[in-house]
Structure formats: structure tokens, C-alpha cells
Design an enzyme around this catalytic site. Sequence first.
Site, PDB file in Angstrom:
ATOM      1  N   SER A  34       0.861  -1.334  -0.085  1.00  0.00           N
ATOM      2  CA  SER A  34       0.070  -0.056  -0.003  1.00  0.00           C
ATOM      3  C   SER A  34       1.038   1.311   0.047  1.00  0.00           C
ATOM      4  O   SER A  34       1.670   1.374  -0.829  1.00  0.00           O
ATOM      5  CB  SER A  34      -1.030  -0.195   1.137  1.00  0.00           C
ATOM      6  N   ASP A  52      -9.989  -5.360  -4.056  1.00  0.00           N
ATOM      7  CA  ASP A  52      -9.231  -4.438  -3.010  1.00  0.00           C
ATOM      8  C   ASP A  52     -10.234  -3.394  -2.915  1.00  0.00           C
ATOM      9  O   ASP A  52     -10.519  -2.571  -3.685  1.00  0.00           O
ATOM     10  CB  ASP A  52      -7.990  -4.065  -3.522  1.00  0.00           C
ATOM     11  N   HIS A  97      -7.181  -6.393   0.360  1.00  0.00           N
ATOM     12  CA  HIS A  97      -5.897  -5.134   0.413  1.00  0.00           C
ATOM     13  C   HIS A  97      -4.670  -5.682   1.005  1.00  0.00           C
ATOM     14  O   HIS A  97      -3.549  -5.427   0.470  1.00  0.00           O
ATOM     15  CB  HIS A  97      -6.282  -3.955   0.861  1.00  0.00           C
TER      16      HIS A  97
END
Length: 251
Positions: free
Chosen positions: A97, A198, A228
Amino acid sequence: MSVRPGAEPYSHDGTGDHARTGIVLAHGFTGSPASMRPWGQFLAEAGYTVRVPRLPGHGTTWQEMNRTRWQDWYAAVDSAFRELHEQCDQVFVAGLSMGGALATRLAQEHGPRVRGLMLVNPAYKVDDIRLRALPVLQTVLPSLPGIGNDIKKAGEDEVCYDRIPLKALFSQTRLWATVVRDLPEVTQPVVLWHSVEDHIVPTSSSELFLSRVSSTDVTENVLHDSYHVATLDHDAPRIFEESVQFIERLS
């Protein structure tokens, strides 16, 4: 300020033939090293030298995080990278991320000193119309409800905040702008994993990265059984094994 249990940084000095290969792993926004620890431990068990720093303001309170900025988070991963660069013959960087954006910044700043780049659902943008109001909103509202623990597998916890600190979020958007601007400077070998489903970062974020970098050695892997935080999800063993294959191929 005390660190939440499970959010501590992780460090391992390798042994055997792989000890001179280092890997820096960066966790995501409002998350903690808990999301990267299993990956780091997998690499450590393979003999590699590993660092999973706790980004400033993370793993404590969201209020403390609101007093930090992306330059503070980057400084932590940059320090870990510089340490391993002195200690090891080659260093790989990885991120989940926002950690993916920080790892990408390391590749941009350090060039060929980064041997390879490993990304899991990297964040360079988020398609949320509310972000347009963020420059003003972050001056009057301290936080919004959290977005962490987007994990399909039951019983997993990335030890994240239940609030989004808005001053920190606004700073993250400045990080995105800086990294996206310089994406053509990325020339290192890349392996990128992104989840079909996600709920935090859109697929277009990975597409943006892949369309702009100058790397010629690029592997894209699609994850069908994770959300995610894929490093704690059903596809985690696959990510870990494929990362070792990537490192071994380039070593």
C-alpha cells in the site's frame, strides 16, 4: 509513547549464503509492521537480512500520527535501506500500500543501489471524491473512520488505527504526487502483486505505476483470494515464495 503489542519493528541479520542480501519491507498507512512481519520472517528463515521499520506515528495512536508527515515515514525506510546498503552486497525493497509508494521512492532516490522492487497493492492514488475537499477538511477535522484490516482471511490483524488522521492523509497525497511525477526514473526489476478485490486501493493505482516506469524487467501477478492487506491474506504464501524466486533470479 508506548507501542501497541504486535506493532513493533522487526529486524533479522541473515546467515549462510544469503546473509549479504538485504530486504527492507515497508508497511502501509495507519498500519504497522504486523502486516509485514510474516513476510519478513519468511525471508529471515531463508537466510536473508531483513528490516521492517515501524513508520513514525504508526503503532501508537492516530493522534500522534497526525503530527507526522510523509517525509518522516520516508526517513525511516531510507535509514533502514542505508544501514543494509552498508552491511550487504545487494538490497531489495518491498512495500504494501503506502509502503509501496515509499519503496518506490527509495528506488527513485537510490537508483541502481536498489537491486529490485517488490510491491503489493501499492498506493499511488485513491479514487475518492472526498479527497478533493481534503486540503480544507484537514484544517478543521482531525480524523475520519478507519479503513484498516481489509483482509479476506478470518482472524488476521494488521494492528492498525480505527481512525484516519486527516493531516497525515493529506501528507500522503503529497507523497503520491511526488512519486507519480518521478515514476519514469524507476528502472529496477519489479515484481508487483495486486488483488482483484481491493476495497482500499483501486487497480488503476497499479496500472498507473506499470504504465509510467522505465523498468524493462517487470512481472505482474494477480491475486484472486485476497483483499488489500494481501501479505496477511490467503495469497500470502504465494507472495512470499514468489518474492524469494524474484530475489534468487536477480542474485
